[in-house]
Design a protein around this motif. Structure first.
Motif, PDB file in Angstrom:
ATOM      1  N   PHE A 314      -9.989 -16.636  -3.353  1.00  0.00           N
ATOM      2  CA  PHE A 314     -10.066 -17.893  -2.614  1.00  0.00           C
ATOM      3  C   PHE A 314      -8.736 -18.639  -2.553  1.00  0.00           C
ATOM      4  O   PHE A 314      -8.647 -19.683  -1.904  1.00  0.00           O
ATOM      5  N   GLY A 315      -7.709 -18.139  -3.234  1.00  0.00           N
ATOM      6  CA  GLY A 315      -6.415 -18.800  -3.128  1.00  0.00           C
ATOM      7  C   GLY A 315      -5.638 -18.763  -4.424  1.00  0.00           C
ATOM      8  O   GLY A 315      -5.956 -17.997  -5.340  1.00  0.00           O
ATOM      9  N   GLU A 316      -4.618 -19.611  -4.500  1.00  0.00           N
ATOM     10  CA  GLU A 316      -3.777 -19.663  -5.687  1.00  0.00           C
ATOM     11  C   GLU A 316      -4.498 -20.414  -6.800  1.00  0.00           C
ATOM     12  O   GLU A 316      -4.871 -21.573  -6.638  1.00  0.00           O
ATOM     13  N   VAL A 317      -4.692 -19.739  -7.935  1.00  0.00           N
ATOM     14  CA  VAL A 317      -5.507 -20.269  -9.024  1.00  0.00           C
ATOM     15  C   VAL A 317      -4.633 -20.691 -10.198  1.00  0.00           C
ATOM     16  O   VAL A 317      -3.714 -19.965 -10.595  1.00  0.00           O
ATOM     17  N   VAL A 318      -4.923 -21.858 -10.748  1.00  0.00           N
ATOM     18  CA  VAL A 318      -4.320 -22.328 -11.992  1.00  0.00           C
ATOM     19  C   VAL A 318      -5.397 -22.243 -13.067  1.00  0.00           C
ATOM     20  O   VAL A 318      -6.507 -22.755 -12.888  1.00  0.00           O
ATOM     21  N   LEU A 319      -5.095 -21.597 -14.180  1.00  0.00           N
ATOM     22  CA  LEU A 319      -6.051 -21.485 -15.282  1.00  0.00           C
ATOM     23  C   LEU A 319      -6.123 -22.814 -16.023  1.00  0.00           C
ATOM     24  O   LEU A 319      -5.117 -23.319 -16.508  1.00  0.00           O
TER      25      LEU A 319
END
Length: 754
Positions: A314-319
Motif C-alpha cells: 500500500f505504500g511507503e511504511v514506517v515501523l
C-alpha cells in the motif's frame, strides 16, 4: 523502512521525575531544580532513542503531570478561577492538576478521567464561554530547540484540536464547534513557529478518531483539517491514531493533505481491511503500529512479518508502535530476580525499540535469516504458560446458578438493615489509609529479611489499632483496617495467587506522580491460602462497629495486570473470580459482615465502540463480578467501588452487578453521575464521593455538607452513603484526618436537619 515511536515513558528509569516532583511539592527543591531534572531526563531519553536507531524521535511527549493538560495550558485553556490565583505558571499548572489551598485562594483540581481504554489518567480541559483559545505557551518549541542543541532532530508531538475539544468539558453554552476557528489559528501559529526552526515533521495525535463518530462529527473533523492543513506550509504533518481503527473516518482521513498517517494494527481490528477496501494514498507515509505499546510480551516476528507483507504493497511504511510506550515499564535490565528464561518472553519500552530495529533489519534482508529471527521463532515454539487442570474443570462446570445471588437485592436490604442497624447517611471510607514512610519501611525491611514475620505483623497490628481508634474517635459508622500490609491493590493479591509473576522496578505511570507496578499473569490463576482474613479478623476484634473486609475484584485485577495472550480475557477473569470468591467466603466465615470488592477498573477494557460493549466485554465482565459474591449469606453486605471513569453510559450494567452498595468517584466530575443514577431508578445503595482525595486540600464541613445536600436532591436519603471518592493511601496523615473529621461532622449536621 524507517522506525518511529509515538511516545516514551517520561517518569524515568528509576522514577526520577516522580521523586523530583514530589520533592518540589514538599518545597524541598525549587522550580528551577525540577526543570533541570526534566531536562536531564529528556536528553537522556532522546539519546537512548538515537542509540537504538529510531528514525522518528518524538519531543513534546514529556510532561510534569499530563500532556493533555500541557496542551490546554499551551492554548490558554485555563479557567478563570485558576487565573485569579495570580500564581507562577508552574504553580498554576499544578493547581489545575492537584487543586490549591493557600492565601491566594482555594480551588479544586480539574476532573481526571481514564485515557481511552488504558489505566493512564488525563486531566480534563475545562472551557468557559469566554475562554480565549490561543497560543500562549512555548514548551513544544523549547523541547524541540533543546533536542536540536544536543544534536538530535526530533518530531514534535501535540494533541490534536479535534480530540482536545472533544474530550474537554464546557462550562457554559458553547461547545467544541464554537472553538474550531480559534483552534485553527492557534495550531497554524504552531506550524509557523516550528517551520521557522526548520522542523521537518510534526505529529498531531487524534486518538478520538477511533471512537464511534457520527456523520456530523466526521464532517466537522474534515472541515477543521481542510482549513488547518492549508496553513502547514513546508511542514510535514503525520496524523497519529491509536487504541483502535478509524473505520468511521478512514476515507476522510486519507483524503486530507496529511504527509503521513499513523494507524494501529494491534488494537485496530479493521485497520488492515480498511486498507484493503479503500486503499492508501501513495504520496503519504504509513506509520504502521505493529509493536504493541500496551502489553509486555515479546513481539512474534513471524506474525508481524506476515502482517507487514500485507501492508507493504500500500505504500511507503514506517515501523511504529501501536501507541505511546508510556503504558509499559522502562526496561528489563533492572529485573534481577526474573530468570533469563522468563525475561526472554518480555519486552518493555527499551526492548521494544530493539524489536523495531530487528524488524527493520529483517525487512531490509530479503533472506530474513538473521539470528534474532531464528531465536524469536524458537521462543514462540516453546510452551510459555503454566496450566492448572483443576481450574479449567471448575470453569467448565459453571452454570447460570453460579452467577445469581439469592434472595433479590430488595429483600437482602431489609435483612441487612436489621442486622447492621446503621444510621441514615452511614459514613465510611473506601479502604486504604495513608501509607506513611514508616509503613513502607516496615514492609521493605520484611521483604529484605531484615525483620521477622512476627515483627512485621506486630507493627501492622499496631497501625491497625491506631487507625481504628481514630475512626471511632471521629464517629465513622463502618470502619476499615487501613491496609497497611498492602503495597498495591492488585499486586498485593497477585502475590498471594498462583499463576502470577512480579517485577522489581517495572513501574508504569498512572497519573502525575502516581506509578503502579502491574503484575504479570504467567499461568492459570488459583488461590492456595487465605489472603486478607487474618488482618480483617484481628481488626474486627478491636471494635463493636462493622468492619469492612477489603478485596480487589477480578475484573480490576485482570485489567491492572499484564494479561496472557494465549487465552481470552474472559477465561482469565473467571479464574480470578473463583479465587476471590474463596476469599469472600472465608471472610464471611470469620465474622466479617461487610465485604467490599473493588472494581475500580471496570470500564478500562470496555471497547471504545459501543457496538462491541456487550458482546466483547460486559457480557462476561459483569457476571464475573457476580460470581465472586453469589454464594454469600443474605445478611452479608457486599460493597464495590469505581473511580475516575465515565460510568453514566453503563450505569444499568453496573446496577446489574447486584452489589448491595456501590461507591463512585464523583467529586471531580461535579456529581454528574447522579443524573444517570436517577434516570434509571438505580436500585443499589450508593456512595458518591463527597471530596477529592487526589488533591492535598482539606474540604470544609460546609463544603461537604453542601455536597451531601446536592446528592439528596437527586437520590433518596435511605440509599445514600457518605464517603471520600477513593482510597486514602497517597495522602498525608494530617490532611486525611482533617478531611475525615469534616466528613463525619457534615454527615451528622445533615442527619440532624432531616
Amino acid at each position: 523502512m524507517k522506525t518511529s515511536i509515538i511516545g516514551f515513558p517520561r517518569v524515568g528509569e528509576s522514577r526520577e521525575l516522580k521523586f523530583a516532583t514530589e520533592r518540589y511539592f514538599r518545597k524541598e527543591i525549587t522550580a528551577d531544580e525540577l526543570e533541570a531534572t526534566g531536562k536531564e531526563l529528556r536528553n537522556k531519553h532522546w539519546q537512548l532513542l538515537v542509540d537504538q536507531g529510531i528514525d522518528f524521535i518524538p519531543s513534546g511527549d514529556f510532561s510534569f503531570f499530563d500532556t493533555t493538560l500541557d496542551t490546554a495550558i499551551l492554548l490558554n485553556i485555563v479557567p478563570t478561577k485558576y487565573q485569579a490565583l495570580k500564581l507562577t505558571p508552574l504553580e498554576t499548572y499544578f493547581a489545575l492538576a492537584r487543586g490549591y489551598q493557600g492565601e491566594e485562594g482555594d480551588v479544586t483540581a480539574l476532573a481526571m478521567k481514564k485515557w481511552f481504554n488504558t489505566n493512564y489518567h488525563y486531566m480534563v480541559p475545562e472551557i468557559e464561554d469566554d475562554t480565549e483559545l490561543k497560543l500562549v505557551g512555548d514548551q513544544i518549541f523549547r523541547s524541540f530547540d533543546e533536542a536540536k542543541e544536543a544534536g538530535i532532530i526530533t518530531r514534535p508531538t501535540i494533541l490534536g484540536p479535534f480530540t482536545l475539544l472533544k474530550l474537554a468539558t464546557y462550562q457554559g453554552s458553547k461547545r467544541a464547534g464554537d472553538f474550531y476557528e480559534a483552534a485553527i489559528l492557534a495550531y497554524a501559529q504552531i506550524f509557523e513557529k516550528l517551520s521557522e526552526r526548520d522542523c521537518e515533521w510534526l505529529q498531531i495525535d487524534e486518538p478520538a478518531l477511533v471512537l464511534d463518530l457520527s456523520p456530523i462529527e466526521v464532517k466537522q473533523f474534515k472541515a477543521l483539517y481542510q482549513k488547518l492543513l492549508a496553513k502547514k506550509g513546508n511542514l510535514n504533518i503525520v496524523a497519529q491514531t491509536y487504541f483502535g481503527d478509524v473505520r468511521d473516518a478512514y476515507q476522510e482521513l486519507v483524503e486530507l493533505p496529511f504527509d503521513g498517517i499513523g494507524l494501529d494494527f494491534i488494537e485496530g481490528r479493521k485497520t488492515l481491511s480498511l486498507l484493503e477496501t479503500y486503499g492508501f494514498p501513495k504520496d503519504k507515509l504509513l506509520f504502521a503500529g505493529i509493536i504493541n505499546g500496551k502489553n509486555i510480551w515479546k513481539n512474534n516476528y513471524q506474525q508481524t512479518l506476515a502482517l507487514l507483507k500485507k501492508i507493504k504493497p500500500f505504500g511507503e511504511v514506517v515501523l511504529n508502535t501501536s501507541c505511546s510506550l508510556l503504558h509499559v515499564p522502562f526496561t528489563l535490565d533492572n529485573e534481577s530476580t526474573l530468570s533469563k528464561d522468563v525475561k526472554d518472553h518480555f519486552a518493555f519500552a527499551v526492548e521494544k525499540l530493539a524489536e523495531l530495529n530487528d524488524l527493520k533489519k529483517i525487512m531490509a534482508d530479503n533472506d530474513g535469516n538473521q539470528v534474532f529471527l531464528r531465536e524469536n521463532r524458537a521462543l514462540f515454539d516453546q510452551e510459555r504458560f503454566s496450566k492448572n487442570e483443576q481450574v479449567a474443570k471448575r470453569i467448565k462446570a459453571l452454570t447460570e446458578k453460579d452467577f445469581v445471588r439469592l434472595p433479590a437485592l430488595m429483600k437482602r436490604a431489609v435483612v441487612q438493615k436489621d442486622k447492621l442497624k446503621l444510621p441514615i447517611l452511614p459514613t465510611t471510607t473506601i479502604g486504604s489509609f495513608p501509607q506513611t514512610k514508616e509503613v513502607k519501611q516496615n514492609r521493605a525491611k520484611f521483604k529484605k529479611g531484615e525483620i521477622s514475620e512476627y515483627e512485621y505483623k506486630v507493627f501492622n497490628q499496631a497501625k491497625i489499632a491506631e487507625c481504628i481508634a481514630f475512626q471511632e474517635e471521629i464517629g465513622l459508622d463502618v470502619l476499615v483496617h487501613g491496609e497497611f500490609e498492602r503495597n498495591d491493590m492488585v499486586e498485593y493479591f497477585g502475590e498471594s495467587l498462583d499463576g502470577y509473576l512480579f517485577t522489581e522496578k517495572a513501574w508504569v505511570q498512572s497519573y502525575g506522580t502516581r506509578c503502579v507496578k502491574p503484575p504479570i499473569i504467567w499461568g492459570d490463576i488459583s488461590r492456595s491460602k487465605p489472603i486478607t482474613v487474618a488482618y480483617s479478623k484481628y481488626a474486627q476484634t478491636l471494635t463493636e462497629k462493622p468492619m469492612k473486609g477489603m478485596l480487589t475484584g477480578p475484573v480490576t485485577i485482570l485489567n491492572w495486570s499484564f494479561p496472557r495472550e494465549d487465552i481470552s480475557l474472559r477465561e482469565s477473569t473467571l479464574q480470578l473470580a473463583l479465587a476471590i470468591q474463596e476469599e469472600v467466603l472465608d471472610l464471611e466465615a470469620n465474622g466479617i459482615g461487610i465485604i467490599q470488592i473493588d472494581e475500580a477498573a471496570l470500564r478500562e477494557k470496555l471497547p471504545l465502540r459501543k457496538s462491541d460493549w456487550h458482546s466483547e466485554y460486559l457480557d462476561w465482565a459483569i457476571p464475573a463480578f457476580r460470581l465472586v459474591h453469589s454464594k454469600v449469606q443474605p445478611t452479608t453486605q457486599i460493597h464495590t467501588h469505581m473511580c475516575y471513569s465515565e460510568f453514566a453510559d453503563i450505569i444499568q450494567d453496573i446496577d446489574n452487578m447486584d452489589a448491595d452498595v456501590i461507591s463512585f468517584e464523583a467529586s471531580r466530575s461535579n456529581l454528574d453521575i447522579l443524573d444517570a443514577l436517577k434516570a434509571i431508578d438505580f436500585q443499589t445503595q450508593v456512595g458518591p464521593g463527597v471530596y477529592d482525595i487526589h488533591s492535598p486540600r482539606v474540604p470544609s464541613v460546609k463544603e461537604i455538607e453542601a455536597t451531601i445536600h446536592n446528592i439528596l436532591k437527586k437520590l433518596p436519603i435511605e440509599k445514600v452513603w457518605v464517603n471520600p471518592d477513593c482510597g486514602l493511601k497517597t495522602r498525608g496523615v494530617p490532611e486525611t484526618q482533617a478531611s475525615l473529621k469534616n466528613l463525619t461532622l457534615a454527615a451528622k449536621k445533615v442527619r440532624g436537619g432531616v
